[in-house]
Design an enzyme around this catalytic site. Structure first.
Site: not given
Ligand code: NAD
Ligand code: ZN
Length: 242
Positions: A65, A68, A99, A117, A125, A186, A212
Protein backbone atom coordinates in the site's frame (compact mmCIF):
# COMPACT_ATOMS: atom_id res chain seq x y z
CA UNK A 1 -23.87 7.17 -33.68
CA UNK A 2 -21.67 10.07 -34.77
CA UNK A 3 -19.59 12.04 -32.29
CA UNK A 4 -21.89 15.05 -32.87
CA UNK A 5 -24.92 13.00 -31.73
CA UNK A 6 -23.12 11.65 -28.68
CA UNK A 7 -22.09 15.18 -27.67
CA UNK A 8 -25.72 16.25 -27.99
CA UNK A 9 -26.92 13.29 -25.98
CA UNK A 10 -24.58 14.35 -23.15
CA UNK A 11 -25.61 18.00 -23.43
CA UNK A 12 -29.32 17.18 -23.36
CA UNK A 13 -29.23 14.78 -20.41
CA UNK A 14 -30.83 15.87 -17.17
CA UNK A 15 -28.59 13.78 -14.97
CA UNK A 16 -25.41 11.92 -15.88
CA UNK A 17 -23.72 9.20 -13.84
CA UNK A 18 -20.14 8.34 -14.73
CA UNK A 19 -18.86 4.98 -13.50
CA UNK A 20 -15.08 4.94 -13.47
CA UNK A 21 -12.50 2.17 -13.00
CA UNK A 22 -8.72 1.96 -12.89
CA UNK A 23 -8.51 2.72 -16.64
CA UNK A 24 -9.37 6.41 -16.18
CA UNK A 25 -6.20 6.84 -14.11
CA UNK A 26 -3.91 4.83 -16.40
CA UNK A 27 -2.83 7.99 -18.26
CA UNK A 28 -1.98 9.55 -14.88
CA UNK A 29 0.60 6.79 -14.43
CA UNK A 30 -1.36 4.64 -11.97
CA UNK A 31 -1.12 0.97 -12.98
CA UNK A 32 -4.31 -1.06 -13.36
CA UNK A 33 -4.29 -4.40 -11.52
CA UNK A 34 -4.71 -6.50 -14.60
CA UNK A 35 -2.31 -4.66 -16.85
CA UNK A 36 1.30 -5.76 -17.28
CA UNK A 37 2.47 -3.40 -14.50
CA UNK A 38 0.07 -4.91 -11.98
CA UNK A 39 2.61 -7.20 -10.31
CA UNK A 40 4.66 -6.27 -7.23
CA UNK A 41 7.46 -8.54 -5.91
CA UNK A 42 5.73 -11.32 -7.87
CA UNK A 43 2.48 -10.89 -5.94
CA UNK A 44 -0.80 -10.27 -7.70
CA UNK A 45 -3.24 -7.72 -6.26
CA UNK A 46 -5.62 -10.59 -5.45
CA UNK A 47 -2.90 -12.03 -3.15
CA UNK A 48 -2.47 -8.79 -1.22
CA UNK A 49 -5.77 -6.88 -1.16
CA UNK A 50 -7.53 -9.41 1.06
CA UNK A 51 -8.35 -9.69 4.78
CA UNK A 52 -6.53 -13.03 4.80
CA UNK A 53 -3.27 -11.57 3.44
CA UNK A 54 -3.49 -8.75 5.99
CA UNK A 55 -4.00 -11.05 8.97
CA UNK A 56 -1.09 -13.26 7.85
CA UNK A 57 1.34 -10.47 7.05
CA UNK A 58 0.21 -6.90 7.76
CA UNK A 59 3.70 -5.51 7.17
CA UNK A 60 3.84 -6.94 3.64
CA UNK A 61 0.38 -5.64 2.78
CA UNK A 62 1.22 -2.21 4.19
CA UNK A 63 4.50 -2.11 2.18
CA UNK A 64 2.49 -2.72 -0.97
CA UNK A 65 0.00 0.00 0.00
CA UNK A 66 2.84 2.39 0.80
CA UNK A 67 4.24 1.83 -2.72
CA UNK A 68 0.79 2.52 -4.20
CA UNK A 69 0.18 5.51 -1.89
CA UNK A 70 3.42 7.08 -3.10
CA UNK A 71 2.34 6.67 -6.75
CA UNK A 72 -1.12 8.10 -6.04
CA UNK A 73 0.24 11.04 -4.07
CA UNK A 74 2.65 12.02 -6.86
CA UNK A 75 0.11 11.46 -9.65
CA UNK A 76 -1.84 14.27 -11.23
CA UNK A 77 -5.32 14.06 -12.68
CA UNK A 78 -5.41 13.78 -16.50
CA UNK A 79 -7.72 15.57 -18.98
CA UNK A 80 -10.50 13.01 -18.34
CA UNK A 81 -10.65 13.77 -14.59
CA UNK A 82 -10.43 17.52 -15.23
CA UNK A 83 -13.14 17.55 -17.90
CA UNK A 84 -15.60 15.72 -15.62
CA UNK A 85 -14.87 18.19 -12.83
CA UNK A 86 -15.33 21.15 -15.19
CA UNK A 87 -18.65 19.68 -16.36
CA UNK A 88 -19.81 19.48 -12.75
CA UNK A 89 -19.02 23.12 -12.05
CA UNK A 90 -20.72 24.26 -15.28
CA UNK A 91 -23.83 22.08 -15.28
CA UNK A 92 -24.24 20.61 -11.76
CA UNK A 93 -25.89 17.48 -13.17
CA UNK A 94 -23.15 14.87 -12.99
CA UNK A 95 -22.25 12.23 -10.41
CA UNK A 96 -19.14 10.08 -10.36
CA UNK A 97 -19.27 6.59 -8.91
CA UNK A 98 -15.70 5.35 -8.87
CA UNK A 99 -14.03 2.05 -8.11
CA UNK A 100 -10.76 3.90 -7.78
CA UNK A 101 -9.07 4.59 -4.47
CA UNK A 102 -6.49 6.99 -5.93
CA UNK A 103 -8.12 10.31 -4.93
CA UNK A 104 -7.66 11.76 -8.47
CA UNK A 105 -11.31 12.76 -9.03
CA UNK A 106 -11.15 14.82 -5.82
CA UNK A 107 -7.76 16.25 -6.80
CA UNK A 108 -9.30 17.36 -10.10
CA UNK A 109 -12.00 19.22 -8.16
CA UNK A 110 -15.06 16.97 -8.54
CA UNK A 111 -17.42 17.12 -5.56
CA UNK A 112 -20.25 14.66 -6.30
CA UNK A 113 -18.18 11.51 -5.91
CA UNK A 114 -18.99 8.14 -4.45
CA UNK A 115 -15.89 6.11 -3.70
CA UNK A 116 -17.25 2.55 -3.84
CA UNK A 117 -13.96 1.00 -2.71
CA UNK A 118 -12.81 3.72 -0.31
CA UNK A 119 -9.71 5.89 -0.55
CA UNK A 120 -6.08 4.85 -0.31
CA UNK A 121 -5.24 7.81 1.96
CA UNK A 122 -7.88 6.87 4.52
CA UNK A 123 -7.09 4.49 7.41
CA UNK A 124 -9.12 2.86 10.15
CA UNK A 125 -8.38 0.85 13.28
CA UNK A 126 -8.87 -2.93 13.20
CA UNK A 127 -10.09 -2.86 16.84
CA UNK A 128 -11.69 0.44 17.84
CA UNK A 129 -13.68 3.10 15.96
CA UNK A 130 -10.67 5.29 15.12
CA UNK A 131 -10.61 6.57 11.53
CA UNK A 132 -8.52 9.19 9.74
CA UNK A 133 -9.66 10.25 6.26
CA UNK A 134 -6.36 11.64 5.11
CA UNK A 135 -3.01 10.18 6.11
CA UNK A 136 -0.53 11.21 3.41
CA UNK A 137 2.48 9.20 2.22
CA UNK A 138 4.95 8.42 3.87
CA UNK A 139 3.79 6.65 7.02
CA UNK A 140 5.86 7.17 10.16
CA UNK A 141 5.94 3.42 10.83
CA UNK A 142 4.98 0.24 8.96
CA UNK A 143 2.60 -1.20 9.91
CA UNK A 144 0.98 1.91 11.42
CA UNK A 145 -0.66 1.66 14.87
CA UNK A 146 -3.81 3.25 16.24
CA UNK A 147 -3.18 6.46 18.24
CA UNK A 148 -6.15 5.59 20.47
CA UNK A 149 -5.66 1.90 21.28
CA UNK A 150 -2.31 0.91 19.73
CA UNK A 151 -3.84 -1.86 17.58
CA UNK A 152 -3.09 -2.27 13.88
CA UNK A 153 -4.46 0.30 11.48
CA UNK A 154 -5.62 -0.88 8.05
CA UNK A 155 -6.29 0.88 4.76
CA UNK A 156 -9.90 2.09 4.74
CA UNK A 157 -10.68 0.37 1.43
CA UNK A 158 -12.85 -2.56 0.36
CA UNK A 159 -10.72 -5.66 -0.18
CA UNK A 160 -11.48 -8.68 -2.35
CA UNK A 161 -14.06 -10.79 -0.51
CA UNK A 162 -15.24 -7.95 1.77
CA UNK A 163 -18.69 -6.43 2.01
CA UNK A 164 -19.52 -3.03 0.58
CA UNK A 165 -20.87 -0.35 2.87
CA UNK A 166 -24.66 -0.78 2.42
CA UNK A 167 -25.28 2.99 2.71
CA UNK A 168 -22.86 3.66 -0.14
CA UNK A 169 -24.49 0.98 -2.30
CA UNK A 170 -27.93 2.40 -1.59
CA UNK A 171 -26.78 5.91 -2.46
CA UNK A 172 -25.21 4.64 -5.71
CA UNK A 173 -28.42 2.89 -6.72
CA UNK A 174 -30.46 6.02 -5.97
CA UNK A 175 -28.20 8.19 -8.08
CA UNK A 176 -28.26 5.69 -10.94
CA UNK A 177 -32.02 5.33 -10.83
CA UNK A 178 -32.54 9.08 -11.24
CA UNK A 179 -30.03 9.37 -14.12
CA UNK A 180 -30.92 9.37 -17.80
CA UNK A 181 -27.39 8.74 -19.05
CA UNK A 182 -24.64 6.46 -17.78
CA UNK A 183 -21.04 6.67 -18.99
CA UNK A 184 -18.72 3.78 -18.09
CA UNK A 185 -15.02 4.53 -18.29
CA UNK A 186 -12.00 2.23 -17.89
CA UNK A 187 -13.50 -0.71 -16.11
CA UNK A 188 -12.75 -4.28 -17.19
CA UNK A 189 -15.87 -5.72 -15.59
CA UNK A 190 -13.97 -8.16 -13.41
CA UNK A 191 -15.26 -6.81 -10.11
CA UNK A 192 -18.86 -7.90 -9.74
CA UNK A 193 -20.61 -5.13 -7.78
CA UNK A 194 -19.74 -2.27 -10.18
CA UNK A 195 -20.75 -4.52 -13.11
CA UNK A 196 -24.03 -5.27 -11.40
CA UNK A 197 -24.69 -1.53 -10.85
CA UNK A 198 -23.94 -0.78 -14.51
CA UNK A 199 -25.96 -3.64 -15.98
CA UNK A 200 -28.92 -2.95 -13.72
CA UNK A 201 -29.27 0.61 -15.01
CA UNK A 202 -28.57 -0.40 -18.65
CA UNK A 203 -31.23 -3.10 -18.53
CA UNK A 204 -33.74 -0.55 -17.27
CA UNK A 205 -33.24 1.20 -20.59
CA UNK A 206 -31.04 4.11 -19.50
CA UNK A 207 -28.83 5.26 -22.38
CA UNK A 208 -25.25 4.01 -21.93
CA UNK A 209 -21.88 4.94 -23.34
CA UNK A 210 -18.63 3.06 -22.68
CA UNK A 211 -15.10 4.40 -23.17
CA UNK A 212 -12.27 1.84 -23.06
CA UNK A 213 -9.37 0.93 -25.40
CA UNK A 214 -10.31 -2.75 -24.88
CA UNK A 215 -13.72 -4.36 -24.89
CA UNK A 216 -14.99 -5.32 -21.43
CA UNK A 217 -17.68 -7.63 -20.11
CA UNK A 218 -20.07 -4.63 -20.29
CA UNK A 219 -19.36 -3.71 -23.93
CA UNK A 220 -21.98 -5.99 -25.48
CA UNK A 221 -24.70 -4.38 -23.33
CA UNK A 222 -24.06 -0.66 -23.96
CA UNK A 223 -25.75 1.55 -26.56
CA UNK A 224 -22.47 3.13 -27.70
CA UNK A 225 -18.96 1.72 -27.30
CA UNK A 226 -16.08 4.10 -28.00
CA UNK A 227 -12.73 2.40 -28.37
CA UNK A 228 -10.09 4.76 -27.00
CA UNK A 229 -8.29 6.27 -24.06
CA UNK A 230 -10.22 8.24 -21.45
CA UNK A 231 -7.86 11.24 -21.55
CA UNK A 232 -8.43 11.64 -25.29
CA UNK A 233 -12.12 10.77 -25.61
CA UNK A 234 -13.71 12.40 -22.52
CA UNK A 235 -12.67 15.99 -23.41
CA UNK A 236 -14.07 15.51 -26.93
CA UNK A 237 -17.45 14.24 -25.74
CA UNK A 238 -18.02 16.44 -22.70
CA UNK A 239 -17.85 19.60 -24.71
CA UNK A 240 -20.57 22.15 -24.06
CA UNK A 241 -19.43 24.63 -26.72
CA UNK A 242 -21.57 25.04 -29.90
P1 NAD B 1 -10.38 -2.61 -13.96
O1 NAD B 1 -11.02 -3.90 -13.75
O2 NAD B 1 -11.17 -1.40 -13.75
O3 NAD B 1 -9.61 -2.67 -15.45
C1 NAD B 1 -8.94 -1.62 -16.06
C2 NAD B 1 -9.67 -1.29 -17.38
O4 NAD B 1 -9.20 -0.04 -17.86
C3 NAD B 1 -9.44 -2.30 -18.51
O5 NAD B 1 -10.67 -2.65 -19.09
C4 NAD B 1 -8.58 -1.52 -19.52
O6 NAD B 1 -8.83 -1.88 -20.86
C5 NAD B 1 -9.03 -0.09 -19.27
N1 NAD B 1 -8.07 0.95 -19.63
C6 NAD B 1 -6.71 0.88 -19.69
N2 NAD B 1 -6.19 2.06 -20.07
C7 NAD B 1 -7.24 2.91 -20.27
C8 NAD B 1 -7.34 4.28 -20.66
N3 NAD B 1 -6.26 5.02 -20.92
N4 NAD B 1 -8.57 4.83 -20.77
C9 NAD B 1 -9.69 4.09 -20.50
N5 NAD B 1 -9.65 2.78 -20.12
C10 NAD B 1 -8.44 2.21 -20.00
O7 NAD B 1 -9.27 -2.38 -13.03
P2 NAD B 1 -8.29 -3.42 -12.43
O8 NAD B 1 -6.99 -2.79 -12.66
O9 NAD B 1 -8.55 -4.75 -12.98
O10 NAD B 1 -8.68 -3.33 -10.87
C11 NAD B 1 -9.73 -3.97 -10.18
C12 NAD B 1 -10.10 -3.17 -8.94
O11 NAD B 1 -9.02 -2.51 -8.29
C13 NAD B 1 -11.06 -2.05 -9.25
O12 NAD B 1 -11.83 -1.81 -8.14
C14 NAD B 1 -10.12 -0.91 -9.49
O13 NAD B 1 -10.71 0.33 -9.55
C15 NAD B 1 -9.13 -1.09 -8.36
N6 NAD B 1 -7.89 -0.40 -8.72
C16 NAD B 1 -7.87 0.96 -8.55
C17 NAD B 1 -6.80 1.70 -8.99
C18 NAD B 1 -6.87 3.20 -8.81
O14 NAD B 1 -7.38 3.66 -7.79
N7 NAD B 1 -6.38 3.97 -9.79
C19 NAD B 1 -5.72 1.08 -9.63
C20 NAD B 1 -5.75 -0.33 -9.77
C21 NAD B 1 -6.85 -1.04 -9.32
ZN1 ZN C 1 -7.83 1.71 17.76
Amino acid sequence: MEIFDIKNKIKESNQITVLTGAGISQESGIPTFRGKDGLWKNFKAEDLATPDAFSKNPKLVWEWYEMRREICQKANPNPAHYKLSEWESLHKNIYIITQNVDNLHKKAGSKNIIELHGNIFSVRCTMCNFKDNYVPYPLKEIPPLCPKCNSLLRPNVVWFGEYYNPKILEESKNILSSSDLVVIIGTSGNVSVPVYLALDVIHRGVFSIEINPEESSITQHVNVYIKGKAGEIVPKLFDSSN
